[in-house]
Structure formats: structure tokens, C-alpha cells
Design a protein around this motif. Sequence first.
Motif, PDB file in Angstrom:
ATOM      1  N   LEU A  35       0.827  -1.209   0.000  1.00 52.21           N
ATOM      2  CA  LEU A  35       0.000   0.000   0.000  1.00 52.21           C
ATOM      3  C   LEU A  35       0.861   1.258   0.000  1.00 52.21           C
ATOM      4  O   LEU A  35       0.550   2.240  -0.680  1.00 52.21           O
ATOM      5  N   ARG A  36       1.961   1.237   0.736  1.00 50.36           N
ATOM      6  CA  ARG A  36       2.866   2.387   0.753  1.00 50.36           C
ATOM      7  C   ARG A  36       3.450   2.627  -0.629  1.00 50.36           C
ATOM      8  O   ARG A  36       3.605   3.778  -1.061  1.00 50.36           O
ATOM      9  N   ALA A  37       3.764   1.548  -1.327  1.00 48.46           N
ATOM     10  CA  ALA A  37       4.326   1.676  -2.673  1.00 48.46           C
ATOM     11  C   ALA A  37       3.323   2.300  -3.637  1.00 48.46           C
ATOM     12  O   ALA A  37       3.710   2.789  -4.704  1.00 48.46           O
ATOM     13  N   ARG A  38       2.057   2.299  -3.261  1.00 43.30           N
ATOM     14  CA  ARG A  38       1.010   2.880  -4.103  1.00 43.30           C
ATOM     15  C   ARG A  38       0.510   4.204  -3.548  1.00 43.30           C
ATOM     16  O   ARG A  38      -0.599   4.650  -3.848  1.00 43.30           O
ATOM     17  N   GLY A  39       1.336   4.810  -2.692  1.00 41.23           N
ATOM     18  CA  GLY A  39       1.052   6.163  -2.235  1.00 41.23           C
ATOM     19  C   GLY A  39       0.228   6.278  -0.982  1.00 41.23           C
ATOM     20  O   GLY A  39      -0.126   7.391  -0.571  1.00 41.23           O
ATOM     21  N   ALA A  40      -0.101   5.162  -0.345  1.00 42.01           N
ATOM     22  CA  ALA A  40      -0.910   5.221   0.870  1.00 42.01           C
ATOM     23  C   ALA A  40      -0.063   5.681   2.055  1.00 42.01           C
ATOM     24  O   ALA A  40       1.167   5.583   2.053  1.00 42.01           O
ATOM     25  N   GLY A  41      -0.739   6.159   3.098  1.00 41.95           N
ATOM     26  CA  GLY A  41      -0.048   6.568   4.309  1.00 41.95           C
ATOM     27  C   GLY A  41       0.449   5.377   5.103  1.00 41.95           C
ATOM     28  O   GLY A  41       0.210   4.212   4.739  1.00 41.95           O
ATOM     29  N   ALA A  42       1.139   5.666   6.195  1.00 41.19           N
ATOM     30  CA  ALA A  42       1.676   4.600   7.046  1.00 41.19           C
ATOM     31  C   ALA A  42       0.549   3.753   7.636  1.00 41.19           C
ATOM     32  O   ALA A  42      -0.539   4.247   7.935  1.00 41.19           O
ATOM     33  N   ALA A  43       0.830   2.461   7.802  1.00 39.32           N
ATOM     34  CA  ALA A  43      -0.130   1.565   8.445  1.00 39.32           C
ATOM     35  C   ALA A  43      -0.076   1.756   9.951  1.00 39.32           C
ATOM     36  O   ALA A  43       0.976   2.025  10.519  1.00 39.32           O
ATOM     37  N   VAL A  44      -1.232   1.640  10.589  1.00 44.11           N
ATOM     38  CA  VAL A  44      -1.317   1.679  12.048  1.00 44.11           C
ATOM     39  C   VAL A  44      -1.643   0.274  12.532  1.00 44.11           C
ATOM     40  O   VAL A  44      -2.671  -0.296  12.163  1.00 44.11           O
ATOM     41  N   ILE A  45      -0.747  -0.290  13.336  1.00 43.88           N
ATOM     42  CA  ILE A  45      -0.937  -1.637  13.861  1.00 43.88           C
ATOM     43  C   ILE A  45      -1.148  -1.542  15.371  1.00 43.88           C
ATOM     44  O   ILE A  45      -0.283  -1.035  16.093  1.00 43.88           O
ATOM     45  N   ILE A  46      -2.293  -2.008  15.846  1.00 40.44           N
ATOM     46  CA  ILE A  46      -2.629  -1.967  17.272  1.00 40.44           C
ATOM     47  C   ILE A  46      -2.343  -3.348  17.853  1.00 40.44           C
ATOM     48  O   ILE A  46      -2.965  -4.338  17.472  1.00 40.44           O
ATOM     49  N   SER A  47      -1.353  -3.395  18.761  1.00 36.97           N
ATOM     50  CA  SER A  47      -0.891  -4.661  19.326  1.00 36.97           C
ATOM     51  C   SER A  47      -0.951  -4.603  20.841  1.00 36.97           C
ATOM     52  O   SER A  47      -0.675  -3.554  21.426  1.00 36.97           O
ATOM     53  N   PRO A  48      -1.252  -5.709  21.494  1.00 37.72           N
ATOM     54  CA  PRO A  48      -1.528  -5.665  22.930  1.00 37.72           C
ATOM     55  C   PRO A  48      -0.336  -5.677  23.859  1.00 37.72           C
ATOM     56  O   PRO A  48      -0.463  -5.299  25.007  1.00 37.72           O
ATOM     57  N   LEU A  49       0.827  -6.142  23.405  1.00 38.34           N
ATOM     58  CA  LEU A  49       1.942  -6.299  24.331  1.00 38.34           C
ATOM     59  C   LEU A  49       3.230  -5.723  23.761  1.00 38.34           C
ATOM     60  O   LEU A  49       3.494  -5.804  22.566  1.00 38.34           O
ATOM     61  N   LEU A  50       4.035  -5.153  24.640  1.00 40.25           N
ATOM     62  CA  LEU A  50       5.328  -4.639  24.201  1.00 40.25           C
ATOM     63  C   LEU A  50       6.198  -5.762  23.644  1.00 40.25           C
ATOM     64  O   LEU A  50       6.972  -5.552  22.709  1.00 40.25           O
ATOM     65  N   ALA A  51       6.081  -6.967  24.215  1.00 40.65           N
ATOM     66  CA  ALA A  51       6.861  -8.092  23.704  1.00 40.65           C
ATOM     67  C   ALA A  51       6.493  -8.366  22.259  1.00 40.65           C
ATOM     68  O   ALA A  51       7.348  -8.658  21.420  1.00 40.65           O
ATOM     69  N   LEU A  52       5.218  -8.272  21.952  1.00 36.77           N
ATOM     70  CA  LEU A  52       4.749  -8.466  20.588  1.00 36.77           C
ATOM     71  C   LEU A  52       5.319  -7.390  19.691  1.00 36.77           C
ATOM     72  O   LEU A  52       5.736  -7.645  18.567  1.00 36.77           O
ATOM     73  N   MET A  53       5.344  -6.154  20.152  1.00 39.00           N
ATOM     74  CA  MET A  53       5.878  -5.067  19.351  1.00 39.00           C
ATOM     75  C   MET A  53       7.350  -5.292  19.015  1.00 39.00           C
ATOM     76  O   MET A  53       7.786  -5.028  17.893  1.00 39.00           O
ATOM     77  N   ARG A  54       8.142  -5.769  19.970  1.00 40.29           N
ATOM     78  CA  ARG A  54       9.557  -5.988  19.698  1.00 40.29           C
ATOM     79  C   ARG A  54       9.743  -6.993  18.572  1.00 40.29           C
ATOM     80  O   ARG A  54      10.563  -6.812  17.677  1.00 40.29           O
ATOM     81  N   ASN A  55       8.988  -8.084  18.628  1.00 44.22           N
ATOM     82  CA  ASN A  55       9.101  -9.092  17.580  1.00 44.22           C
ATOM     83  C   ASN A  55       8.638  -8.558  16.235  1.00 44.22           C
ATOM     84  O   ASN A  55       9.212  -8.857  15.193  1.00 44.22           O
ATOM     85  N   GLN A  56       7.569  -7.767  16.237  1.00 44.28           N
ATOM     86  CA  GLN A  56       7.049  -7.233  14.995  1.00 44.28           C
ATOM     87  C   GLN A  56       8.024  -6.260  14.345  1.00 44.28           C
ATOM     88  O   GLN A  56       8.215  -6.265  13.133  1.00 44.28           O
ATOM     89  N   VAL A  57       8.628  -5.402  15.165  1.00 43.50           N
ATOM     90  CA  VAL A  57       9.583  -4.442  14.623  1.00 43.50           C
ATOM     91  C   VAL A  57      10.765  -5.173  13.991  1.00 43.50           C
ATOM     92  O   VAL A  57      11.249  -4.802  12.915  1.00 43.50           O
ATOM     93  N   ALA A  58      11.252  -6.243  14.649  1.00 41.58           N
ATOM     94  CA  ALA A  58      12.363  -7.009  14.103  1.00 41.58           C
ATOM     95  C   ALA A  58      11.984  -7.636  12.766  1.00 41.58           C
ATOM     96  O   ALA A  58      12.766  -7.629  11.808  1.00 41.58           O
ATOM     97  N   SER A  59      10.761  -8.173  12.675  1.00 43.96           N
ATOM     98  CA  SER A  59      10.297  -8.760  11.411  1.00 43.96           C
ATOM     99  C   SER A  59      10.204  -7.707  10.319  1.00 43.96           C
ATOM    100  O   SER A  59      10.578  -7.948   9.169  1.00 43.96           O
ATOM    101  N   ALA A  60       9.703  -6.548  10.668  1.00 41.57           N
ATOM    102  CA  ALA A  60       9.551  -5.472   9.698  1.00 41.57           C
ATOM    103  C   ALA A  60      10.899  -5.032   9.144  1.00 41.57           C
ATOM    104  O   ALA A  60      11.056  -4.808   7.934  1.00 41.57           O
ATOM    105  N   GLU A  61      11.882  -4.921  10.011  1.00 39.58           N
ATOM    106  CA  GLU A  61      13.202  -4.480   9.565  1.00 39.58           C
ATOM    107  C   GLU A  61      13.820  -5.469   8.592  1.00 39.58           C
ATOM    108  O   GLU A  61      14.497  -5.078   7.638  1.00 39.58           O
ATOM    109  N   ARG A  62      13.585  -6.768   8.814  1.00 38.56           N
ATOM    110  CA  ARG A  62      14.119  -7.777   7.896  1.00 38.56           C
ATOM    111  C   ARG A  62      13.513  -7.637   6.510  1.00 38.56           C
ATOM    112  O   ARG A  62      14.127  -8.008   5.510  1.00 38.56           O
TER     113      ARG A  62
END
Length: 683
Positions: A61-88
Motif C-alpha cells: 500500500l505504501r508503494a502505491r502512495g498510501a499513508g503509514a499503516a497503524v498496527i494496534i498490538s496488545p503487548l510490548l513483547a509483541l511489538m519488539r518481535n514485529q519491529v524485528a520482522s519489519a526491519e528484515r
Amino acid sequence: MNATREEANNLLAGIAGPGAQLRDDQWVAIDALVNQRKRMLVVQRTGWGKSAVYFIAAKLLRARGAGAAVIISPLLALMRNQVASAERAGIKAATLNSANMTEWEAIQQQVVSGDADVLLISPERLNNPDFRDTILPRLAAETGLVVVDEAHCISDWGHDFRPDYRRIRDLLAGLAPNIPVLATTATANDRVVEDVRAQLGEGTGLLRGGLDRESLYLSVVNLPNPTERPAWLATHLKELAGSGIIYCLTVSAAHDLADALNSVGWNVAAYTGRTEAGERERLEHALINNEIKALVATSALGMGFDKPDLGFVVHMGSPSSPVSYYQQIGRAGRGTDRADVILLPGTEDKEIWEYFASVSFPREEVVRQLLAVLTDEAQSTVRLEAQVDLSRSRLEQVLKVLDVDGAVKRVRGGWVSTGQEWIYDAERYAGLEQARKTEQQSMVDYQNTTDCRMLYLRRELDDAEATTPCGRCDNCTGKTWGLDTDAEITLKVDQQLQTPGVSIAPRKMWPTGISVKGKIAGLEEGRALGRLNDIARGPALKALLDSRAYSDDPWMAHIIEVLKNWDWSNRPANVAALGNTNSASTEMIIQVAQSIASVGRMNFAGILPVLPGAEEVMAQNSAYRVEALLKQWDWSKGLQLVPGPILLVTDLIDTGWSVTVAGNGIAQRTSESVLPFALASRG
């Protein structure tokens, strides 16, 4: 231009490695979001690849001009794993949470300027006044995709209901019609699915798959004596491959079991809701890197923890619902051919379930009491606590529900009334209570079933594809775990768990808004023989308190051991009994106090009696409880003391306020320090 599957697969390679290919159902979800701009609810088993779907959709979606995605996640532990996946995958991700509030403005600028592809936020941020009033409207106007992870939390019927998740409706209401929305979960039965779809809006698509996990080998071990479970686990842990998670129902059980396993040479660590954030992260990495055999955890280690080669999940005590159980065992075997899943039920399980059920949404009259004290002037939670008979955690939970319902509003400085009429939905809360009872019985039935265990769980989650037995569980194969324990290991574990004595930390400050104020003086750290929910000590202590049939043999030997190991600064010279509204309890307390005084050659100072006609104080709210306890005892009948500290004996320490109020009163009147001692503590 529409996104292609080849384009999506190229992004997947950045997350899962070269050659990785999307499955058909994953592409169906991505195509619906990116090319059709739909709202979708995806209910798929743990390990299906839900995070890959939303990261890839966000990037496309970003490649087609859309704004940043908003991801609502319940735990900081989940966020750490997600950020690592995103960076890869080459996706720039940022997070907004309570740990980085000073960076919010800079992070917001990252999103606005296009330097971030994904913004991850916790659901609690949605009700922060500054975030809700300034950042949320802008996100709704500019986002290209909204993702609600662990979406079962939206539903009252979900196993991990959070009122803050219901506020997602406000975010969705502000979205343009063509902004796609994705809600994901692995743990939702039919009721939860329909509830979540209703809140996401009409026309929400559903992608739901089978919940079988071919790597999971389920077993139940019903030991004749449940107090032998720690020794059984210490004996058989060597048979469990790799590293894993051992779940306990309470914080104290997790710490006790970790200590017991460490005492026989296993490298494990306790992980609970009381573990500091930095230590949690360190322990997560230690488990991920196989530096320890297991984390002995409460449900604090649940959603979001991702270790593909997790070799086993053991439960020391049963969760209260199949949905919750499935969610926790889903941590295992994501990237392995086999992972062992073992349930060790305990006799204390039902009592723990009942306790957690008792702190659910309160009765209507209590909620009305809260609404009556709210005005258009902001009041903090601490201030409200002094006016309503609710504990701090329950008060905060109720305020969040009332906020979502529109009856109150969180503002700077606290909470205000909106003046909007509020209706107590008795039918809904009765339904929730019945659902809890049904789920609890389902877990009992799971323990006792002779049919396929995985099939049982899948059917409890309304898996339409659940028709064929798994062929892997103990019931399918006939292969069960032996009930044997190693004698030497059992001896060491029992010594660790049955050694009497737990510390009781003294209360430091009086509750706000009552007749006594400031710091609490005169009390030192106390002791109890053990906790009622202790794995080994608990059953005997509970039987003692229930029967009130105290005898010096065998209890005095345990008491002496606690007193001998108590590192007090000055040895008590007096022993006093704390009067109880129950006469049978009082008689037992006097008997214990007299025995201690005799054996320890201390002065028996008598009893601090309750006032005639005094009733048991039932309030759980600290302010209400203390105010009532201040009028509980007859101070006119003084204790017969000699100079020196006072050992104050009682049967049970629960909230700790009874011994605090009584002990402080004694200390004020005598200028002597008071050391509480109890046969048992509640937690």
C-alpha cells in the motif's frame, strides 16, 4: 496498479528467507486489503503467518502512495518481535507506547513525513487524552491501513477482554471508506467472531482456517497426589527436547516452582507480571537463544512471544478456558516437527478460577456508586478509590468500560462524568458469567476426555474443519507419561517447597482520603508459614484453617523453623494474639500465640479483642477496609507487655490491612515495634 503475488512473495523473502512463498489463503487476505481495499477478519492458527500478511500489505500500500499503516498490538513483547520482522523486510517501523512518551512528537513527525511505513501502538494509547485528542484524529485521516492484532480482545466474550480495544471503533469511524482494515486472531469461537465482525462494520470479510497444529503432541498427567507435580516435572524435564515454557496460574506458584527446579540443577527463571520490563526482555532473549531450559511463567508471557523452535509447553495448573489454553500452547512447535504439550491439573485450579471470576465487572449498585461521585471536575483514580468500594485494578477496569460506553471521560487530571445516561446491561454480564462457567467445565472435561485432545480443543473453538482425530495425543496413541518420580530429586524439591516461611512486606503508606494519613510506622517485615495457593504447603495450610484444629504436632516444628530463620533486628519479647470476629479462629490464634510464647520463652501478652458486635470487614477497597478496621478492636483492654518488640499472631494475612491497622495501633500506644506472624497468607 494492482499488486501482484510475485511482488508480495519478494517481500515475504525478506521476512521468512529466500524462496519463501505465500500460501493461497495468505494471498487472498493480502489481495482483499491491497487491491480491493476491504475490511477483513482473519482467524487462523498460531504460526499461520498473520504478521507477514499485514507487513506485506502495508508495504504494498505504501508503494502505491498510501499513508503509514497503524498496527494496534496488545503487548510490548509483541511489538519488539514485529519491529524485528519489519526491519528484515525493509519496512521502517516505529512504536508509540508508555515507555517512549518523551519521543512521541518526534515519532509522529516520522510518520507524517513518510519516514515510517508502520506505526505500532498499544490499545491503551487509544484512551490517553493527549493521544486521543491530537494524534488519533490525524492518524485516522492519514493512515493507509489499520491492523487490529489479537482482535479477540475486542470482544466481551474473548479470553483476554480489554476495554481499550473497544475504543478501536472510534478510530474506525474516522476512516475514509476506502481505507482497508485487517483484524487478526488465532483464538476465537463463533461468538467472538460475530462480535468482532459487528464492531468492524457491515461487509467485513472473514477468512477462517483449520486450527490443527501438526507439531503439537498433547497429553494430560493426572497425578494421584497433585503436590508431587513439581517433583514429577523435575524428573521428566530431561525428556522434553529443547527449551520451553512452564505456565503457572499465579505469581507465587511461578516463583516457587522456578526455585524448586533450580534447586535440582535445572536452569530456569520466573517470568510474571511483576517482572520489570528490562528483565522481561532479557529473559525472553535468554529463552530464544536457548540459554535456559525454560521460563516458568504466568499468562504475562503469552500473546506475541515468538520462538519458532520452542520445544514444549507445560501447564502446572489448568487455565480456565479452552480458548486460553489453546492460545498458550500455540507458542510451541511453530518451526519444529514435534513439541510436547503437557497439562498437570491441580486441586487448587477451581479456587483460582473462582478468584479471578470474582474480580470481573462489579454489581450494578457499586457502579452506580461510582457514577454518583463523578462530576465535571476531574478526579484521579486515587481520589475516586477513597469514595467507592472497589480495588484499584477493578476501579480502573470499570472506568474504562464506562468511558467506552460514553458515561465518563478520561481527561487531564483524571476522570469526569459526561452526564450521559448509562444502562447496566445485566443480560450481557449474566451471559459473561455463564460463559465463564461453561468454559471452566470444558477444561475439566478436557482433562477427563478419552477422545482426541486436539479435536476436543478445535471443536471448543468452533473449528468447522475439526472432524479427524490428530493421531498424536496421548489418547490417540495410547502413549502416556509415567507417573514415576526420582526419589533423590523428589527429596530436594520437597525440601525446597515445603520449607516453611514466606515474607510479608509491611504496608508503607495509608490509603489516600481517609482519617489516617501519611507513612505507616511501627511495623516490621512479617512472616507466614506459607501461602494458601502454594503447590506443596498450600493444601495442608488450607485444611488447618478450614478445620481450625491446631495442634503443636506437627505445626510447632514448622513455626520454630520460621522463627529461627527470621532475621529480625531485635528478638521479640512479647507474643500477642490478634482477635478475630470468628470465635473459633480466635481460639486457634490464642492457642498458637501461647504455644509460641512458651516454647520461645517470651511473654504472652494476651489478646487484642474485637469490639462486641463487630462484624467481619468484607470491603476489598483499601480505603474502605482501613476505615472499618480502625473501629474493629477494643483498645481499652490493653495487652500485658514487658519491654521489647511484639510478635503479633493471626491466622491469615490477606490484604495485609488487618495486621497493619492493629499493629500500628499497638506500636503507637506502646512505642514498641510489631512483627506480624500468620499461619498462612493469601498470595
